[in-house]
Motif scaffolding. Structure first.
Motif, PDB file in Angstrom:
ATOM      1  N   MET A   1       0.857  -1.191   0.000  1.00 13.28           N
ATOM      2  CA  MET A   1       0.000   0.000   0.000  1.00 13.28           C
ATOM      3  C   MET A   1       0.898   1.249   0.000  1.00 13.28           C
ATOM      4  SD  MET A   1      -3.003   1.074   2.720  1.00 13.28           S
ATOM      5  CE  MET A   1      -3.701  -0.593   2.675  1.00 13.28           C
ATOM      6  N   ASN A   2       0.675   2.147  -0.981  1.00 21.42           N
ATOM      7  CA  ASN A   2       1.505   3.339  -1.016  1.00 21.42           C
ATOM      8  C   ASN A   2       1.101   4.326   0.075  1.00 21.42           C
ATOM      9  OD1 ASN A   2      -0.664   5.022  -1.952  1.00 21.42           O
ATOM     10  ND2 ASN A   2      -0.250   4.402  -4.067  1.00 21.42           N
ATOM     11  N   LYS A   3       1.929   5.363   0.263  1.00 18.72           N
ATOM     12  CA  LYS A   3       1.733   6.297   1.368  1.00 18.72           C
ATOM     13  C   LYS A   3       0.387   7.004   1.285  1.00 18.72           C
ATOM     14  CE  LYS A   3       3.814  10.320   3.600  1.00 18.72           C
ATOM     15  NZ  LYS A   3       4.960  11.277   3.596  1.00 18.72           N
ATOM     16  N   ASP A   8      -5.118   7.563   3.457  1.00 16.63           N
ATOM     17  CA  ASP A   8      -6.572   7.559   3.235  1.00 16.63           C
ATOM     18  C   ASP A   8      -7.256   6.524   4.120  1.00 16.63           C
ATOM     19  OD1 ASP A   8      -6.423   9.576   1.369  1.00 16.63           O
ATOM     20  OD2 ASP A   8      -6.480   8.235  -0.374  1.00 16.63           O
ATOM     21  N   LEU A   9      -6.645   5.327   4.227  1.00 10.61           N
ATOM     22  CA  LEU A   9      -7.212   4.281   5.077  1.00 10.61           C
ATOM     23  C   LEU A   9      -7.249   4.738   6.540  1.00 10.61           C
ATOM     24  CD1 LEU A   9      -8.140   1.356   5.735  1.00 10.61           C
ATOM     25  CD2 LEU A   9      -5.702   0.758   5.913  1.00 10.61           C
ATOM     26  N   LEU A 210       0.755  -2.811   8.459  1.00 14.23           N
ATOM     27  CA  LEU A 210       0.690  -1.715   7.487  1.00 14.23           C
ATOM     28  C   LEU A 210       2.065  -1.186   7.088  1.00 14.23           C
ATOM     29  CD1 LEU A 210      -2.307   0.285   9.014  1.00 14.23           C
ATOM     30  CD2 LEU A 210      -2.330  -1.131   6.954  1.00 14.23           C
ATOM     31  N   GLY A 211       3.120  -1.743   7.667  1.00 12.09           N
ATOM     32  CA  GLY A 211       4.462  -1.297   7.319  1.00 12.09           C
ATOM     33  C   GLY A 211       4.909  -0.037   8.033  1.00 12.09           C
ATOM     34  N   ARG A 231       3.396  11.398  12.390  1.00 10.33           N
ATOM     35  CA  ARG A 231       3.638  12.839  12.310  1.00 10.33           C
ATOM     36  C   ARG A 231       3.801  13.304  10.870  1.00 10.33           C
ATOM     37  NH1 ARG A 231       7.172  14.576  17.649  1.00 10.33           N
ATOM     38  NH2 ARG A 231       5.775  13.593  19.178  1.00 10.33           N
ATOM     39  N   ASN A 232       4.259  12.429  10.021  1.00 10.39           N
ATOM     40  CA  ASN A 232       4.300  12.769   8.598  1.00 10.39           C
ATOM     41  C   ASN A 232       2.891  12.864   8.014  1.00 10.39           C
ATOM     42  OD1 ASN A 232       7.079  13.001   8.284  1.00 10.39           O
ATOM     43  ND2 ASN A 232       7.360  10.819   7.868  1.00 10.39           N
ATOM     44  N   PHE A 233       1.997  11.991   8.472  1.00  5.50           N
ATOM     45  CA  PHE A 233       0.616  12.024   7.995  1.00  5.50           C
ATOM     46  C   PHE A 233      -0.129  13.261   8.504  1.00  5.50           C
ATOM     47  CE2 PHE A 233       0.762   7.121   7.819  1.00  5.50           C
ATOM     48  CZ  PHE A 233       1.180   7.152   6.500  1.00  5.50           C
TER      49      PHE A 233
END
Length: 255
Positions: A1-3, A8-9, A210-211, A231-233
């Protein structure tokens, strides 16, 4: 799953679980019983302290704690007489027993009498973008009272490698104002951006799925790995994703 899809999930699951329905199944309901700041703080601190194991048992035992304090936690902490601690000695939740409970009452009185309260300690000692140092300072000051060595284990220390799940849970309750009625957000002196995720078996397993986590053990290094992603999200409110990770693990059975 990409970032982007992963974010979004997590955003979707955060919206799904961060609502008032969450309260009835979670120990956060305990500080919600009260209106005054110090009552909320003490009820939350004690509830978070025993927040491990079966959630129904945790909630039941949290209510027992409040009942033993006459459902007036701050007044009990500050005004109790020695004989009033005797009924507390029968309390037990897993390895947290009555001796620990009475020590916590005395430790909390010391914090409010000599260190201007719980919020002041966390506000005064926050640094380097995290609250890990503040948690360590709390533990040091808490145990300035007479205590048994066994009680030390019930306040974790991130500076000694612990993920300190229960204290980060308490901090989420006190600091984060989610406008959804779950976290109480009564501490205005601390930014939600400093919060760390309460890392438990559920958030850890889902995080690995989820990695977001590569390490096997749930320690401070693993927590900081997870925090970096969250924190990046959302650098302003990263711990909102605790609801997503916890919900996927507890309510949807992700492992």
């Amino acid at each position: 799953m990409n970032k982007e899809n992963l974010k979004d999930l997590l955003d979707t699951k955060y919206q799904q679980y961060n609502n008032s329905n969450f309260i009835e199944t979670d120990p956060v309901q305990i500080p919600h019983l009260f209106n005054h700041k110090e009552d909320i703080e003490i009820a939350g601190f004690l509830a978070a302290t025993i927040a491990w194991g079966n959630r129904k048992m945790v909630i039941n035992n949290c209510h027992k704690m409040m009942n033993l304090m006459g459902n007036s936690p701050y007044d009990f902490v500050m005004s109790h007489k020695p004989y009033q601690l005797e009924p507390l000695k029968s309390f037990v939740h897993r390895t947290f027993n009555g001796r620990d409970f009475t020590t916590f009452i005395c430790g909390l009185k010391h914090i409010y009498t000599n260190h201007s309260g719980l919020e002041n300690i966390f506000n005064k000692h926050q640094k380097e973008g995290y609250l890990h140092n503040a948690i360590s300072q709390l533990k040091q000051k808490f145990f300035e009272v007479e205590h048994e060595q066994r009680t030390h284990k019930h306040i974790a220390d991130p500076l000694r490698g612990s993920a300190a799940k229960r204290l980060h849970l308490f901090l989420r309750w006190m600091v984060r104002n989610d406008n959804a009625g779950v976290d109480l957000g009564i501490w205005k002196s601390i930014s939600p951006s400093l919060l760390s995720c309460p890392l438990d078996i559920h958030t850890g397993n889902v995080g690995r799925n989820l990695g977001l986590i590569t390490r096997k053990q749930d320690d401070i290094k693993t927590l900081m790995e997870l925090d970096t992603h969250l924190r990046n999200f959302d650098p302003i409110d990263p711990v909102k994703y605790d609801y997503a990770l916890f919900g996927l693990g507890v309510f949807e059975g992700w492992k």
